[in-house]
Design a protein around this motif. Structure first.
Motif, PDB file in Angstrom:
ATOM      1  N   GLN A  43       0.820  -1.198   0.000  1.00 24.67           N
ATOM      2  CA  GLN A  43       0.000   0.000   0.000  1.00 24.67           C
ATOM      3  C   GLN A  43       0.858   1.253   0.000  1.00 24.67           C
ATOM      4  O   GLN A  43       1.955   1.267   0.538  1.00 24.67           O
ATOM      5  N   MET A  44       0.315   2.306  -0.616  1.00 23.12           N
ATOM      6  CA  MET A  44       0.989   3.595  -0.671  1.00 23.12           C
ATOM      7  C   MET A  44      -0.004   4.660  -0.239  1.00 23.12           C
ATOM      8  O   MET A  44      -1.191   4.525  -0.461  1.00 23.12           O
ATOM      9  N   ARG A  45       0.513   5.718   0.376  1.00 20.65           N
ATOM     10  CA  ARG A  45      -0.303   6.889   0.666  1.00 20.65           C
ATOM     11  C   ARG A  45       0.102   7.952  -0.337  1.00 20.65           C
ATOM     12  O   ARG A  45       1.254   8.358  -0.375  1.00 20.65           O
ATOM     13  N   LYS A  46      -0.850   8.373  -1.135  1.00 22.20           N
ATOM     14  CA  LYS A  46      -0.580   9.359  -2.171  1.00 22.20           C
ATOM     15  C   LYS A  46      -1.768  10.300  -2.282  1.00 22.20           C
ATOM     16  O   LYS A  46      -2.900   9.940  -1.965  1.00 22.20           O
ATOM     17  N   ALA A  47      -1.500  11.488  -2.764  1.00 18.96           N
ATOM     18  CA  ALA A  47      -2.568  12.450  -3.007  1.00 18.96           C
ATOM     19  C   ALA A  47      -3.337  12.045  -4.256  1.00 18.96           C
ATOM     20  O   ALA A  47      -2.774  11.510  -5.208  1.00 18.96           O
TER      21      ALA A  47
END
Length: 83
Positions: free
Chosen positions: A5-9
Motif C-alpha cells: 500500500q501507498m499513501r498518495k494524493a
C-alpha cells in the motif's frame, strides 16, 4: 498499512476549481495545474504528507491508501473529464 500500500494524493477533478492552493502547499512540488482546469499530482514525487488535502478549499484533494497505482486512477479520471 502493508508494504504493497501507498499513501498518495489524489484529486477529484470534477470538484477541483484549479485554484492552485494545493500546489502552493506541496513541499515537494508534486502538484501542477493542468490546462487551467484541475490539479494533477505527480505520484512519483508525492510523499502523501497531506498538506494539499488540508489546504484544498473544495475538498477535492485527498490522501488515499491504495493498492492500485494512482497513475492508472488519474489517467481514468482525466479521460472521463475530457469526454
Amino acid at each position: 498499512m502493508g508494504e504493497d500500500q501507498m499513501r498518495k494524493a489524489a484529486n477529484d477533478i470534477n470538484r477541483c476549481v484549479a485554484c492552485g492552493v494545493c500546489a502552493l502547499q506541496c513541499p515537494r512540488g508534486a502538484i501542477s495545474i493542468c490546462k487551467g482546469c484541475y490539479a494533477v499530482v505527480d505520484i512519483a514525487t508525492c510523499v502523501g504528507c497531506g498538506l494539499c488535502a488540508g489546504a484544498c478549499p473544495t475538498g477535492s484533494m485527498s490522501i488515499q491508501d491504495t493498492l492500485t497505482p494512482l497513475r492508472d486512477i488519474q489517467e481514468e479520471r482525466t479521460e472521463d473529464a475530457a469526454r
